[in-house]
Design a protein around this motif. Sequence first.
Motif, PDB file in Angstrom:
ATOM      1  N   ALA A 105       0.814  -1.209   0.080  1.00 59.60           N
ATOM      2  CA  ALA A 105       0.216  -0.069  -0.022  1.00 59.60           C
ATOM      3  C   ALA A 105       1.042   1.262   0.094  1.00 59.60           C
ATOM      4  N   GLY A 106       2.309   0.993  -0.023  1.00 59.92           N
ATOM      5  CA  GLY A 106       2.998   2.456  -0.127  1.00 59.92           C
ATOM      6  C   GLY A 106       3.114   3.013   1.034  1.00 59.92           C
ATOM      7  N   PHE A 107       2.939   2.484   2.350  1.00 55.27           N
ATOM      8  CA  PHE A 107       3.402   2.838   3.713  1.00 55.27           C
ATOM      9  C   PHE A 107       4.592   2.816   4.445  1.00 55.27           C
ATOM     10  N   VAL A 108       4.983   3.556   5.337  1.00 58.11           N
ATOM     11  CA  VAL A 108       5.984   3.114   6.083  1.00 58.11           C
ATOM     12  C   VAL A 108       5.313   2.984   7.666  1.00 58.11           C
ATOM     13  N   ALA A 109       5.631   1.888   8.190  1.00 60.08           N
ATOM     14  CA  ALA A 109       4.996   1.609   9.572  1.00 60.08           C
ATOM     15  C   ALA A 109       6.102   1.782  10.477  1.00 60.08           C
ATOM     16  N   ALA A 110       5.466   2.199  11.881  1.00 56.35           N
ATOM     17  CA  ALA A 110       6.112   2.650  12.990  1.00 56.35           C
ATOM     18  C   ALA A 110       5.563   1.967  14.122  1.00 56.35           C
ATOM     19  N   GLY A 176       3.533  17.019   3.646  1.00 57.49           N
ATOM     20  CA  GLY A 176       3.250  16.151   2.572  1.00 57.49           C
ATOM     21  C   GLY A 176       2.840  14.795   2.918  1.00 57.49           C
ATOM     22  N   TRP A 177       2.240  14.731   4.299  1.00 54.00           N
ATOM     23  CA  TRP A 177       2.015  13.183   4.697  1.00 54.00           C
ATOM     24  C   TRP A 177       0.713  13.164   5.447  1.00 54.00           C
ATOM     25  N   VAL A 178       0.266  12.017   5.365  1.00 53.13           N
ATOM     26  CA  VAL A 178      -0.934  11.494   5.994  1.00 53.13           C
ATOM     27  C   VAL A 178      -0.566  10.383   6.994  1.00 53.13           C
ATOM     28  N   CYS A 179      -0.951  10.279   8.255  1.00 54.61           N
ATOM     29  CA  CYS A 179      -0.635   9.488   9.020  1.00 54.61           C
ATOM     30  C   CYS A 179      -1.780   8.763   9.976  1.00 54.61           C
ATOM     31  N   TYR A 180      -1.664   7.561  10.096  1.00 56.34           N
ATOM     32  CA  TYR A 180      -2.997   6.884  10.807  1.00 56.34           C
ATOM     33  C   TYR A 180      -2.350   5.780  11.981  1.00 56.34           C
ATOM     34  N   SER A 198       2.157   5.628   7.983  1.00 56.12           N
ATOM     35  CA  SER A 198       1.977   6.722   7.002  1.00 56.12           C
ATOM     36  C   SER A 198       2.432   6.709   5.677  1.00 56.12           C
ATOM     37  N   THR A 199       1.810   7.603   5.017  1.00 59.70           N
ATOM     38  CA  THR A 199       2.169   7.656   3.475  1.00 59.70           C
ATOM     39  C   THR A 199       2.094   9.137   3.099  1.00 59.70           C
TER      40      THR A 199
END
Length: 419
Positions: A105-110, A176-180, A198-199
């Motif tokens: 999905a083109g995210f980075v997870a943390a 430039g980001w959206v974070c969930y 985040s993406t």
Amino acid sequence: MSAGRVRAGRSAGTAGQVATAAGLRRRRAELERAWSGLARPEEKAESLRVEVAESWARSGASVDRACVEAPVGDADAARSLWAHSRLREPITAVADELRRIADDAGFVAAVTDESGTILWTCGGRHMRAQAEKLNFAPGGRWDEQAMGTNALSMALLRGQAATVFSAEHYLAALHGWVCYCAPIRDAAGRVLGVLDLSTTWDRSHPLALSTVRLLAAGIEERLREDEPGARAATLRLRALGETPALHRAGVELPLRPRQLEILALLALEPEGFTPERLHDALYGDRSVSASTFKAEVSHLRSALGGGIATRRYALTAALACDAVEVVAALRRADPAAAVAAYSGPLLPRSEAPGVVEWRDHLHVALREVVLSAVDPALALDFGHHARYDAALHRHALALLDSHDPRRGIAAARLRAAGG
């Protein structure tokens, strides 16, 4: 949630993402005007969520708006924190799934600790490289005092799932980001950290917040399995929805409806019942002999292998119960967790007065929480269990962007409800 389900959801949502691209651009432009201070006060109030505006006000006291990266602590300290974190084992167990979701999905997870310090990340090479420019990496501090308004800090402060889109971030470097994000709690309800997906802002998707909630819930379940006190709770009662049942170590125990009623009441009221009060809660004004009542309790005690005190009826065995989890989430003001745990009315076929009272209590409490929330996903999720609640479906429609593909669900429900 499996990676396959997330991938399927993404494919099915592609058309919806295209349809909302213009809406995302408009929303971003509105927020940029509010952030820059060019909008008139009344426009600013309309374009900002209350929790974001309040966070902006707090952020101004500690954060320079020109900041372009998170402060970073000692790398060895960060590695030590992760090595000794209670989250390490459950995260490691689902790491492959998180990597697949992030890559697909083109995210980075943390994952952060309870202070907002990042302990672990994963994602594709490009997204991780972009994130690392902001020190969105192990050791980076993402609490509100360090980085202003962002979804990680908001999830920690509010104790519930949060999303922050584009210029809702206090720092321009994050626009430039959206974070969930969703908090991760232990069995006692204490927040141990936050899971973040985040993406880039243009990939904002209505299913992402639900995805991060489900992933956090899965991590919490693994935490409970790993805790000595939780392992003892091999009994699990499903009291909500159309298929109530009791399981021990995954195997269903054959119980009669009356025994399920008794067990649900004892789970929901751990202080217990006098025999007279439990009799009334089960039978009301019906003429049922004391011997019949005691026989039901005795049969349930035998099925459990004990686990019910004798003089004052109360559970002495560890029991997990979905209805109790809803109550716990409501008490800690976590509407997202409460709605996620609610799979339908409490023992819907029961007419026992005590069960009916609890059934109504749970539904009304959830409805009030959902109607006061600003997250349309809550209204949509709870609306599945309240198909003819016109006010609830109107609330969902009012919160959804005009181009949001989920409007069709709310509109269809509203029409069916006669609204």
